[in-house]
Design a protein around this motif. Sequence first.
Motif, short mmCIF file in Angstrom:
data_model
loop_
_atom_site.label_atom_id
_atom_site.label_comp_id
_atom_site.label_asym_id
_atom_site.label_seq_id
_atom_site.Cartn_x
_atom_site.Cartn_y
_atom_site.Cartn_z
N SER A 1 33.21 -8.57 -5.78
CA SER A 1 33.86 -9.40 -6.79
C SER A 1 32.96 -10.54 -7.24
O SER A 1 32.91 -10.87 -8.42
N GLN A 2 32.22 -11.13 -6.30
CA GLN A 2 31.29 -12.20 -6.64
C GLN A 2 30.20 -11.68 -7.57
O GLN A 2 29.85 -12.34 -8.55
N PHE A 3 29.66 -10.51 -7.25
CA PHE A 3 28.61 -9.92 -8.05
C PHE A 3 29.10 -9.66 -9.48
O PHE A 3 28.45 -10.06 -10.45
N VAL B 1 27.71 -11.42 -12.90
CA VAL B 1 27.14 -10.65 -14.01
C VAL B 1 27.86 -11.01 -15.31
O VAL B 1 27.23 -11.28 -16.34
N LYS B 2 29.19 -11.02 -15.27
CA LYS B 2 29.97 -11.31 -16.49
C LYS B 2 29.70 -12.72 -17.00
O LYS B 2 29.55 -12.93 -18.21
N LYS C 1 22.80 -2.57 -24.38
CA LYS C 1 21.77 -2.22 -23.38
C LYS C 1 22.38 -2.30 -21.98
O LYS C 1 23.01 -3.29 -21.62
N ALA C 2 22.18 -1.25 -21.19
CA ALA C 2 22.70 -1.23 -19.82
C ALA C 2 22.00 -2.28 -18.97
O ALA C 2 20.77 -2.33 -18.93
N LEU C 3 22.80 -3.13 -18.32
CA LEU C 3 22.25 -4.11 -17.38
C LEU C 3 22.19 -3.50 -15.99
O LEU C 3 21.18 -3.57 -15.31
#
Length: 139
Positions: free
Chosen positions: A26-28, A32-33, A62-64
């Motif tokens: 959830s932190q990740f 990212v968001k 673009k895929a992150l």
Amino acid sequence: MMDRLDKSRCPSLEEVGEYVGNPLFSQFCAEVKDRYQCAERIEFSYCSMEKGWNVKFKKSGKALCTVYPRESYFTAMVVVGQKEKGPAEAALPSCTAALQELYARTREGNGQRWLMVELEDRDDLYRDVFRLMDIRTGR
């Protein structure tokens, strides 16, 4: 509880997080968001190597990264393409030995390396994944 291979019902991000069972997931996703101002897309993959639900993050088409949920950890796939190759390789010496080894082990295909990074702790490897995504976005 989410069944990673049940394509009949798309799980929510929260359900994916419950499946992983590690608060780092959830932190990740939140980081990212927030950092890249993007939203997640939960998709079912039919790929024979990674069949099942995954979470994709894209910025400006673009895929992150693509996140593959596991029990107690997750795998973040970050692609290093032709545009990112020079900057990524320049940054490698300051990355963890684990990422350097993964990069060296990952074969290049069509000018890209698809790095599958297993994350279970908020450590230097976690930071390396964000460095690669920063390079992908030109940050």
